[in-house]
Design a protein around this motif. Structure first.
Motif, PDB file in Angstrom:
ATOM      1  N   ARG A 729     -14.830   9.315 -29.804  1.00  0.00           N
ATOM      2  CA  ARG A 729     -14.470   8.623 -28.562  1.00  0.00           C
ATOM      3  C   ARG A 729     -15.250   9.159 -27.361  1.00  0.00           C
ATOM      4  O   ARG A 729     -14.735   9.276 -26.254  1.00  0.00           O
ATOM      5  N   GLU A 730     -16.555   9.493 -27.633  1.00  0.00           N
ATOM      6  CA  GLU A 730     -17.416   9.892 -26.524  1.00  0.00           C
ATOM      7  C   GLU A 730     -17.767   8.702 -25.644  1.00  0.00           C
ATOM      8  O   GLU A 730     -18.168   8.863 -24.489  1.00  0.00           O
ATOM      9  N   PHE A 731     -17.665   7.515 -26.195  1.00  0.00           N
ATOM     10  CA  PHE A 731     -17.931   6.311 -25.408  1.00  0.00           C
ATOM     11  C   PHE A 731     -16.695   5.982 -24.577  1.00  0.00           C
ATOM     12  O   PHE A 731     -15.583   5.835 -25.106  1.00  0.00           O
ATOM     13  N   LYS A 732     -16.894   5.901 -23.277  1.00  0.00           N
ATOM     14  CA  LYS A 732     -15.804   5.608 -22.351  1.00  0.00           C
ATOM     15  C   LYS A 732     -15.985   4.200 -21.795  1.00  0.00           C
ATOM     16  O   LYS A 732     -17.117   3.706 -21.680  1.00  0.00           O
ATOM     17  N   VAL A 733     -14.883   3.564 -21.454  1.00  0.00           N
ATOM     18  CA  VAL A 733     -14.948   2.238 -20.842  1.00  0.00           C
ATOM     19  C   VAL A 733     -14.705   2.395 -19.346  1.00  0.00           C
ATOM     20  O   VAL A 733     -13.662   2.914 -18.931  1.00  0.00           O
ATOM     21  N   TYR A 734     -15.693   1.963 -18.572  1.00  0.00           N
ATOM     22  CA  TYR A 734     -15.588   1.962 -17.113  1.00  0.00           C
ATOM     23  C   TYR A 734     -15.319   0.515 -16.676  1.00  0.00           C
ATOM     24  O   TYR A 734     -15.730  -0.438 -17.356  1.00  0.00           O
ATOM     25  N   TYR A 735     -14.687   0.401 -15.527  1.00  0.00           N
ATOM     26  CA  TYR A 735     -14.338  -0.934 -15.032  1.00  0.00           C
ATOM     27  C   TYR A 735     -14.883  -1.090 -13.610  1.00  0.00           C
ATOM     28  O   TYR A 735     -14.647  -0.244 -12.738  1.00  0.00           O
ATOM     29  N   GLN A 736     -15.613  -2.175 -13.397  1.00  0.00           N
ATOM     30  CA  GLN A 736     -16.103  -2.465 -12.039  1.00  0.00           C
ATOM     31  C   GLN A 736     -15.319  -3.644 -11.490  1.00  0.00           C
ATOM     32  O   GLN A 736     -15.333  -4.738 -12.079  1.00  0.00           O
ATOM     33  N   TYR A 747      -9.672  -9.493  -7.948  1.00  0.00           N
ATOM     34  CA  TYR A 747      -9.100 -10.572  -8.758  1.00  0.00           C
ATOM     35  C   TYR A 747      -9.490 -10.426 -10.230  1.00  0.00           C
ATOM     36  O   TYR A 747      -9.063 -11.214 -11.078  1.00  0.00           O
ATOM     37  N   GLY A 748     -10.265  -9.408 -10.532  1.00  0.00           N
ATOM     38  CA  GLY A 748     -10.666  -9.205 -11.925  1.00  0.00           C
ATOM     39  C   GLY A 748     -11.578  -7.994 -12.017  1.00  0.00           C
ATOM     40  O   GLY A 748     -11.830  -7.289 -11.024  1.00  0.00           O
ATOM     41  N   CYS A 749     -12.130  -7.755 -13.202  1.00  0.00           N
ATOM     42  CA  CYS A 749     -13.046  -6.623 -13.384  1.00  0.00           C
ATOM     43  C   CYS A 749     -13.929  -6.869 -14.614  1.00  0.00           C
ATOM     44  O   CYS A 749     -13.660  -7.764 -15.426  1.00  0.00           O
ATOM     45  N   GLU A 750     -14.951  -6.049 -14.721  1.00  0.00           N
ATOM     46  CA  GLU A 750     -15.853  -6.119 -15.876  1.00  0.00           C
ATOM     47  C   GLU A 750     -15.787  -4.784 -16.607  1.00  0.00           C
ATOM     48  O   GLU A 750     -15.881  -3.709 -15.982  1.00  0.00           O
ATOM     49  N   ALA A 751     -15.585  -4.831 -17.916  1.00  0.00           N
ATOM     50  CA  ALA A 751     -15.526  -3.625 -18.740  1.00  0.00           C
ATOM     51  C   ALA A 751     -16.943  -3.251 -19.179  1.00  0.00           C
ATOM     52  O   ALA A 751     -17.656  -4.073 -19.745  1.00  0.00           O
ATOM     53  N   LEU A 752     -17.330  -1.992 -18.935  1.00  0.00           N
ATOM     54  CA  LEU A 752     -18.684  -1.521 -19.237  1.00  0.00           C
ATOM     55  C   LEU A 752     -18.601  -0.206 -19.990  1.00  0.00           C
ATOM     56  O   LEU A 752     -17.755   0.638 -19.684  1.00  0.00           O
ATOM     57  N   SER A 753     -19.484  -0.024 -20.952  1.00  0.00           N
ATOM     58  CA  SER A 753     -19.470   1.222 -21.725  1.00  0.00           C
ATOM     59  C   SER A 753     -20.288   2.300 -21.018  1.00  0.00           C
ATOM     60  O   SER A 753     -21.307   2.019 -20.389  1.00  0.00           O
ATOM     61  N   ARG A 754     -19.822   3.544 -21.147  1.00  0.00           N
ATOM     62  CA  ARG A 754     -20.549   4.715 -20.684  1.00  0.00           C
ATOM     63  C   ARG A 754     -20.421   5.787 -21.760  1.00  0.00           C
ATOM     64  O   ARG A 754     -19.351   5.986 -22.339  1.00  0.00           O
ATOM     65  N   TRP A 755     -21.535   6.474 -22.019  1.00  0.00           N
ATOM     66  CA  TRP A 755     -21.540   7.480 -23.072  1.00  0.00           C
ATOM     67  C   TRP A 755     -21.488   8.863 -22.427  1.00  0.00           C
ATOM     68  O   TRP A 755     -22.460   9.306 -21.811  1.00  0.00           O
ATOM     69  N   ASP A 756     -20.350   9.504 -22.596  1.00  0.00           N
ATOM     70  CA  ASP A 756     -20.187  10.873 -22.113  1.00  0.00           C
ATOM     71  C   ASP A 756     -20.512  11.798 -23.280  1.00  0.00           C
ATOM     72  O   ASP A 756     -19.621  12.270 -23.993  1.00  0.00           O
ATOM     73  N   ARG A 757     -21.818  12.036 -23.453  1.00  0.00           N
ATOM     74  CA  ARG A 757     -22.286  12.725 -24.660  1.00  0.00           C
ATOM     75  C   ARG A 757     -21.975  14.216 -24.579  1.00  0.00           C
ATOM     76  O   ARG A 757     -22.219  14.852 -23.549  1.00  0.00           O
ATOM     77  N   LYS A 758     -21.505  14.712 -25.687  1.00  0.00           N
ATOM     78  CA  LYS A 758     -21.084  16.108 -25.747  1.00  0.00           C
ATOM     79  C   LYS A 758     -22.265  17.018 -25.443  1.00  0.00           C
ATOM     80  O   LYS A 758     -23.319  16.938 -26.075  1.00  0.00           O
TER      81      LYS A 758
END
Length: 974
Positions: A729-736, A747-758
């Motif tokens: 679960r190093e991949f995190k979901v960020y929301y803009q 009124y909404g958001c976009e889900a985007l992946s971010r990799w928090d690499r160990k």
């Protein structure tokens, strides 16, 4: 006139000149008188010249003995007083214009004697008073006779030749007797050159007959390391080598020169009538060039060199024995300096006379027995020795043709072989008596035809096609186009492997009046049978090797064969430039899944043909594995490589099968330019790196650069840890957040992946997303992001919070099958959330290739209640067609519309037009990448009421997003 007589036209012309000068006197007084006196003086001088010319003609006529038989006018190029009995031209014509052309056209002379005649006529323009030559001629009845031409030149005051007065003497009887006495001993039976005794006798007679000062040169030519060559390749090879050298020497020297084979490894040349010693040295350099330009008939299997010694007559000696001795001394000095050397004799070299004696005491070549009685047996024996004792079959056949052609006195021999599909025939081996007969590679891919007179090939050796009538030879159209010579006679002997046609041997004659003997025909038939066995053996072996080297589907090279062939070509042609192209059919797996494996096989076969065609006949093409190909291509410059890549890409976009279905492939090509010292495997690796670089950057073509190594290493590192990172679960979901510009609220958001690499922190999506797109891992990541979004919605619902729609990006890869709609439906059911809470985002570039399957997947998603949005709208024109027949819910304007902090007029026009279109189509419009207040105000003014961007918020981790959205209201900038 030039023949000493005044014509009426001449008298009229002179009268007019006289009248003109009289008028001039009356009109111009003294000046006119002076002009008249000048004119009278010129008439007097002309009369004196005419008288002198007449006296010269008389003197020349008396010198030619009893009567004048011909006169050659050098100015008019005209032969006068032609007709006589037993002369050069048996003709009733009194004058002949351009006599050389007339003689050649009417074939009055044999080809060799025409060259002598050219030398004879050229001598008319030199300062020596006399010229003579003996020629072999024919009369109207085609009877052969020997004619001696003797000419005496007439000069003007300036020493220019005006005409040549001469006579022709029939010396047929004397020449016939001379030939009978000399017999076969005059010439070396292998090369056809003079033997040593005839060489010496001819030169002694030449020197004895000299009446005026002349410069001649003696060349002594010796083959370097002849015994080593003979030990390595055998007597037949060296015999053929000496025949080849003899033919080359004939092409350099004129018929007035003397060429002989002195010993098994040496030649003598006596070059006559040189103007200067420098001219003789130039001739010697021409001889040395024979070896410098490369030796061989077609294949240069070994290097041959020779050394040459030269002595000059009368500078170094004025009789044969001494002249030859001096040339032998010069040869010794040349040999002492190393191989392939040329030396001119000088007195300082006399100290080497004892050591040089081994050359002056050469051993004559043992002559073979008289040809007429044993030529068949001798050639058949040679044929067997050459073909079946040799490891070089291709060279052996070339050698054989040289030996057979020389011994049988055939003008031209060619071996043709049929293609495996029997549609074409190619000339694979060729030998010719003279270079002008050679057709080389011009006869290739020639269809073979049947004809009423016979066939281009004959199956049965007992029914050979032998044409015996001069000029009555059927020549197939393709052959005739290349054959500018007059083919008089042809023998064609077929080569068959059981009942399968393989090829044929063709013997050609361009000489008129020379019939094929039974010995020649039978010998050629037997030679063909033996050669045919060798060719069939080689073809069978070649097919077996090719089968082991070929990809069974595309018939291109397999990978190992490609490496071997590329290494060979690169090493043997270091002066040429080669590039390796690594060619990949993008998303080929999709083709197999969508259209089936038979369609996939068809496309791979067509790709092999396309690459072979566009890269050229000399290219080496291989199917490496699956949908990947390699090509080693010769190129001129980088633009040339780019053009080849473009042609392959364009051809890949329009592959059509038998049903009319068209496949539009995306071809990705990486290229590496080979350097000296590169191995094929290293070049392939670098071309592959360039290919991966092109795929990573979503371009179709890339040329290798050294820095690509680091990029590939980074990509490999990502691929090694991606699965483990997803599990951890190093991949995190960020929301803009997305904002309504009118209300100022989220009124909404976009889900985007971010990799928090160990151990490395946050990895930029631009680094790993392209890698995942290429290797397919993007599907797992997209599913992961969607599940995280569903979990967030479930959590908000449980907390009784307002749920805003979340948009989730899905790669184009998901639309290759039917799995996506079902996954979406099953996931929302799993988390007990509503499809209406989600937008499924696809990029506009994903709409570039839309088919019925793609449309059905979109329709199913829509049917299940999900909204569909087009991301990056405006980056191309791909979505415009889809907008007309598919109802998308949201258009997201590409952020690249804003190139600066402010909006340009042109950007305003485009964005306002899109807003108007979206409103009319009933679609929501949102603009991403908004960074300034000016941009936000403009968007609202043109009807775009939704936006996201750094002006409002960057993408946030889930905790920060929840605090922002549910605890803090957005205040619209004032």
């Amino acid at each position: 006139s030039q023949n000493g007589q005044l014509t009426i036209a001449d008298i009229q012309k002179e009268n007019l000149k006289f009248v003109y000068n009289v008028i001039t006197i009356f009109m111009f007084g003294m000046a006119g008188i002076i002009s008249l006196l000048t004119y009278i003086n010129s008439i007097k001088k002309q009369a004196e010249r005419d008288r002198e010319l007449a006296e010269n003609r008389l003197e020349a006529a008396l010198e030619t003995d009893e009567y004048v038989t011909w006169e050659y006018d050098t100015i008019e190029d005209k032969l006068l007083r032609v007709g006589y009995e037993g002369g050069l031209i048996d003709s009733d014509e009194k004058e002949i214009d351009n006599p050389l052309e007339y003689i050649t056209k009417n074939e009055i002379l044999e080809p060799e004697d025409r060259e002598k005649l050219i030398v004879f006529i050229k001598s008319f323009f030199e300062k020596e008073k006399k010229s003579e030559v003996i020629l072999k001629s024919k009369n109207k009845k085609k009877d052969i006779s020997w004619i001696k031409l003797y000419g005496r030149k007439v000069f003007d005051d300036n020493g220019n030749v005006l005409s040549v007065i001469g006579k022709s003497i029939d010396v047929t009887e004397e020449k016939t007797k001379e030939i009978e006495e000399g017999g076969k001993l005059e010439r070396d039976t292998r090369t056809g050159l003079l033997n040593a005794e005839s060489f010496k006798k001819s030169i002694e007679e030449k020197i004895k007959s000299e009446t005026e000062a002349a410069i001649h040169a003696m060349f002594y030519l010796d083959i370097d390391e002849f015994n080593e060559i003979r030990d390595k390749f055998g007597k037949i090879y060296t015999d053929a080598m000496m025949i080849h050298i003899a033919n080359q020497l004939r092409s350099i020297f004129t018929p007035s020169d003397y060429i002989a084979r002195l010993g098994k490894d040496s030649f003598g040349i006596f070059v006559t009538n040189m103007k200067t010693v420098a001219d003789a040295e130039k001739k010697a350099e021409n001889v040395m060039d024979i070896f410098q330009k490369g030796f061989g008939f077609k294949l240069n299997y070994f290097n041959v060199s020779a050394s040459l010694g030269m002595a000059v007559y009368p500078e170094d000696a004025n009789f044969y024995d001494k002249l030859f001795e001096k040339s032998a001394i010069a040869l010794y000095v040349a040999k002492d300096h190393g191989k392939a050397q040329f030396t001119k004799y000088s007195e300082s070299m006399d100290k080497f006379s004892s050591a040089a004696r081994k050359y002056s005491e050469y051993k004559p070549v043992n002559n073979i027995e008289e040809r007429n009685s044993i030529v068949n047996a001798e050639i058949i024996s040679d044929t067997i020795d050459i073909l079946f004792d040799s490891n070089y079959s291709g060279y052996a056949i070339d050698t054989l043709l040289s030996v057979v052609g020389t011994l049988l006195e055939i003008n031209h021999l060619i071996i043709f072989e049929a293609s495996d599909d029997k549609k074409w025939i190619d000339a694979t081996h060729e030998w010719a008596q003279k270079n002008e007969f050679l057709l080389e590679d011009k006869i290739s891919h020639m269809p073979y035809e049947k004809h009423e007179k016979g066939m281009l090939f004959l199956k049965n050796l007992n029914h050979r096609f032998v044409s015996e009538n001069d000029g009555d030879v059927y020549v197939p159209e393709n052959f005739a186009n290349e054959n500018t010579l007059k083919l008089r006679r042809i023998i064609q002997c077929g080569i068959y492997d059981k009942d399968e046609f393989v090829g044929y041997l063709s013997a050609l004659s361009y000489e008129k009046g020379k019939a094929w003997s039974k010995t020649v025909i039978d010998t050629l038939a037997m030679v063909t049978k033996i050669v045919g066995e060798s060719i069939i053996r080689d073809r069978t072996l070649r097919k077996s090797i090719l089968t082991s080297q070929r990809d069974q589907l595309t018939n291109t090279y397999n990978f190992n064969a490609f490496l071997n062939e590329t290494n060979r070509v690169h090493i043997e042609n270091r002066e040429k430039k080669y590039a390796i192209m690594y060619i990949d059919v993008n998303q080929f797996k999709l083709i197999n899944e969508t259209y089936g494996y038979s369609a996939g096989d068809f496309i791979l076969i067509e790709m092999g043909r396309i690459i072979n065609r566009e890269c050229g006949e000399s290219a080496i093409v291989s199917r490496v594995t699956g949908d990947k190909f390699l090509a080693c291509v010769e190129y001129q410059d980088e633009q040339n490589i780019n053009e080849i890549a473009d042609r392959i890409s364009e051809a890949g976009k329009k592959i059509e099968d038998d049903t009319g279905a068209v496949y539009k492939l995306a071809i990705v090509i990486g290229t590496y330019v080979m350097q000296n010292g590169d191995s094929a495997i290293m070049a392939v690796d670098k071309a592959n790196i360039a290919r991966k670089n092109a795929q990573r950057k979503h371009i179709l073509y890339s040329l290798y650069r050294d820095e690509m190594h680091n990029e590939i290493a980074e990509e490999k590192e990502i691929e090694d840890v991606m699965e483990e990172a997803l599990v951890a679960r190093e991949f995190k979901v960020y929301y803009q957040p997305k904002y309504n510009l009118t209300t100022g609220r989220v009124y909404g958001c976009e889900a985007l992946s971010r990799w928090d690499r160990k151990g490395k922190g946050i990895v930029n999506p631009g680094t790993y997303i392209p890698v995942f797109e290429k290797n397919g891992f993007i599907k797992k990541l997209d599913y992961y992001v969607f599940e995280e979004a569903c979990a967030l919605v479930r959590n908000l619902m449980d907390e009784k919070k307002e749920v805003y729609p979340i948009s989730v990006n899905f790669s184009r890869i998901h639309f290759n099958n039917d799995q996506l709609p079902e996954f979406l439906l099953e996931t929302v059911k799993k988390y007990r959330v509503k499809p209406e809470s989600f937008e499924i985002e696809i990029t506009e570039t994903a709409l570039r290739q839309v088919d019925e399957h793609f449309r059905s997947v979109l329709s199913k998603i829509k049917e299940y209640g999900f909204s569909i949005s087009v991301d990056d709208f405006g980056s191309g024109l791909s979505a415009l067609n889809m907008l007309s027949d598919f109802k998308f819910d949201v258009l997201k304007i590409d952020k690249d519309f804003f190139h600066n902090q402010s909006t340009t007029e042109r950007e305003k026009i485009v964005i306002s037009s899109i807003a108007e279109m979206a409103e009319k189509l009933g679609m929501e419009l949102i603009c991403e990448g908004v960074e300034t207040e000016t941009q936000a105000d403009f968007l609202e003014s043109v009807g775009c009421h939704h936006a996201q961007g750094f002006l409002f918020s960057r993408p946030l981790p889930v905790g920060e997003f929840l605090r922002l959205v549910y605890n803090v209201d957005f205040k619209k900038p004032q």
